[in-house]
Design an enzyme around this catalytic site. Sequence first.
Site, PDB file in Angstrom:
ATOM      1  N   ASP A  29      -2.877  -7.614  -1.682  1.00 30.42           N
ATOM      2  CA  ASP A  29      -3.600  -6.704  -0.790  1.00 30.42           C
ATOM      3  C   ASP A  29      -5.083  -7.085  -0.655  1.00 30.42           C
ATOM      4  O   ASP A  29      -5.794  -6.545   0.174  1.00 30.42           O
ATOM      5  CB  ASP A  29      -3.460  -5.264  -1.307  1.00 30.42           C
TER       6      ASP A  29
ATOM      7  N   ARG B  21     -10.296 -11.625   2.132  1.00 32.06           N
ATOM      8  CA  ARG B  21     -11.149 -12.700   1.616  1.00 32.06           C
ATOM      9  C   ARG B  21     -10.431 -14.045   1.681  1.00 32.06           C
ATOM     10  O   ARG B  21     -11.059 -15.091   1.826  1.00 32.06           O
ATOM     11  CB  ARG B  21     -11.603 -12.365   0.188  1.00 32.06           C
TER      12      ARG B  21
ATOM     13  N   LYS C 147       0.832  -1.205   0.000  1.00 33.00           N
ATOM     14  CA  LYS C 147       0.000   0.000   0.000  1.00 33.00           C
ATOM     15  C   LYS C 147       0.867   1.255   0.000  1.00 33.00           C
ATOM     16  O   LYS C 147       1.998   1.216   0.487  1.00 33.00           O
ATOM     17  CB  LYS C 147      -0.871   0.022   1.272  1.00 33.00           C
TER      18      LYS C 147
HETATM   19  N1  BES Z   1      -8.028  -3.786   4.514  1.00 38.16           N
HETATM   20  C1  BES Z   1      -8.230  -3.361   3.192  1.00 38.16           C
HETATM   21  C2  BES Z   1      -9.530  -2.581   2.999  1.00 38.16           C
HETATM   22  C3  BES Z   1      -9.672  -1.285   3.749  1.00 38.16           C
HETATM   23  C4  BES Z   1      -9.431  -0.081   3.109  1.00 38.16           C
HETATM   24  C5  BES Z   1     -10.087  -1.263   5.051  1.00 38.16           C
HETATM   25  C6  BES Z   1      -9.590   1.103   3.785  1.00 38.16           C
HETATM   26  C7  BES Z   1     -10.257  -0.064   5.723  1.00 38.16           C
HETATM   27  C8  BES Z   1     -10.010   1.123   5.091  1.00 38.16           C
HETATM   28  C9  BES Z   1      -8.264  -4.574   2.250  1.00 38.16           C
HETATM   29  O1  BES Z   1      -7.483  -5.634   2.638  1.00 38.16           O
HETATM   30  C10 BES Z   1      -7.750  -4.110   0.932  1.00 38.16           C
HETATM   31  O2  BES Z   1      -6.613  -3.735   0.867  1.00 38.16           O
HETATM   32  N2  BES Z   1      -8.596  -4.144  -0.088  1.00 38.16           N
HETATM   33  C11 BES Z   1      -8.221  -3.721  -1.382  1.00 38.16           C
HETATM   34  C12 BES Z   1      -8.740  -4.749  -2.366  1.00 38.16           C
HETATM   35  C13 BES Z   1      -8.187  -4.584  -3.745  1.00 38.16           C
HETATM   36  C14 BES Z   1      -6.716  -4.891  -3.781  1.00 38.16           C
HETATM   37  C15 BES Z   1      -8.942  -5.507  -4.671  1.00 38.16           C
HETATM   38  C16 BES Z   1      -8.817  -2.357  -1.625  1.00 38.16           C
HETATM   39  O3  BES Z   1      -9.932  -2.093  -1.136  1.00 38.16           O
HETATM   40  O4  BES Z   1      -8.165  -1.536  -2.250  1.00 38.16           O
HETATM   41 ZN    ZN Z   2      -7.105  -5.806   4.638  1.00 38.37          ZN
HETATM   42 MN    MN Z   3      -5.487  -5.461   1.977  1.00 37.61          MN
END
Ligand code: BES
Ligand code: ZN
Ligand code: MN
Length: 497
Positions: free
Chosen positions: A345, A349, A275
């Site tokens: 990331d 899931r 990230k």
């Molecule tokens: N933990 C994150 C989602 C998240 C984002 C939680 C902001 C709280 C605040 C999750 O694991 C993630 O990174 N999701 C990605 C998925 C993508 C790579 C398909 C996302 O939402 O960008």
């Molecule tokens: Zn996450």
């Molecule tokens: Mn993530």
Amino acid sequence: MSAKIEIAFSKSAKPAGGLAILLKSVESAAAPGAAEVDPSGVIEKAGKLVKFTGKSLSTVDILAPEGSPVDRLLVLGLGKSADITAHDWLKAGGAARGAFKSAEKVTIFVDDPEASPSARNIADFALGMLLRNYKFDRYKSKKASDDDKADVKQIKVTIVTAAATAAKKAFSEAEGIADGVMLARDLVNEPANILGPVEFADKARELVKLGVEVEILTEKEMKKLGMGALLGVSQGSVRPPRLAVMQWKGGKAKDRPVAFIGKGVVFDTGGISIKPAAGMEDMKGDMGGAAAVTGLMHALAARQAKANVVGIIGLVENMPDGNAQRPGDIVTSMSGQTIEVINTDAEGRLVLCDALWYCNERFKPRFMINLATLTGAILVALGNLHAGLFSNDDELAEQLLASGIATNERLWRMPLGKDYDKMIDSKFADMKNTGGRHAGSITAAQFLKRFVGDTPWAHLDIAGTAMSSPSDEINQSWGSGYGVRLLDELVRTHYES
Ligand code: BES
Ligand code: ZN
Ligand code: MN
């Protein structure tokens, strides 16, 4: 730390010193308790001067009132008596606690004649006070803010009501719920260097004290079960994963349990698909789903809920080291289904799919509800005012939506469907772990749906509501504890014998 707040109920009171709070609806002529604490009628005079009508959460604040046995008088508006909801009582309690300032002794007259609160209303009011009282400042060595200077360590509150006995009983349940919410908040607020998977599992184990049965599965045991998806996420961290299984057996022995499953990523760097730096610190809260499940189990056990309930949380850390999984890797989940990891990331899931499959196989539950800070896309869609609700079962979805309205932990139902499902088909494996930029929250839900079979299931995407919500009457903390009151309400209204 939060001030210690002790709440007692009494049919009558002779307050001496401290603060008196009088609740007043729009319709009632005079606030209850005025006769006891306001012999010279200051409230009425002052109320007229500021045009106080009893509008919801409006106040009249009087210092050193003449002839009064107390040092300060506060009238708090309840709104129009016919419109006052359960949530309004909660908010009124929160607002009352917010108005204490330096008071160490508080007497509250709640029996507005028009609003005529039930024991449950009064318990909700008291619950609001407890939730507002929460503060996470364990790592501040100096209490420097103006607010903190006014802080007191111990507050004694007496709630004066004709229904004192019944209110006290209702409140003993509310206290368990408050503790559950505050446990969830603590877990979310705690930084990841302190709260790793092992430490989180230890917190879950503490529920044994309340009569919850707790098992903690280690990495070795999860390997044996074939949880390749969950373990793939964890392999880039030096801290080993855990799976905590909590069981509260408050129902009849023959009753199938209901089940709650939580995403517990103690920190989400994104892994190799790392990230950006800005805001990454918030990913200490990526275990908000697991925190809500743990807080819920606490609440249900503390109030001795008459239901059989299973809570399962997958605890891992998503880190990018030399052993971390790569984009393109293919892992085999416990279900036997294979997953191509497009983006490391999209790890939540991967953790949940093994936890859901395990839960379904072992417990054959009446339903499974999972909670997860799963996608940033749910924030784009709903902000932090609603959590996303995805479900394969209309009845369960309706029950959840109603519980959301009752507790004001709001949900908005999102769609599922075959065409969305196709978006996660993979060239090389049974599925891939991302479906591209469009409909990101929905394809994440479609992924989970592939692991629940025919069991009624709901997925709550709480990425927007578990943390960083705007402060309100009952929550001033970064970690909100979202989900505990919602699911306690669901169990209470539909699943207790
Ligand atoms: N933990 C994150 C989602 C998240 C984002 C939680 C902001 C709280 C605040 C999750 O694991 C993630 O990174 N999701 C990605 C998925 C993508 C790579 C398909 C996302 O939402 O960008
Ligand atoms: Zn996450
Ligand atoms: Mn993530």
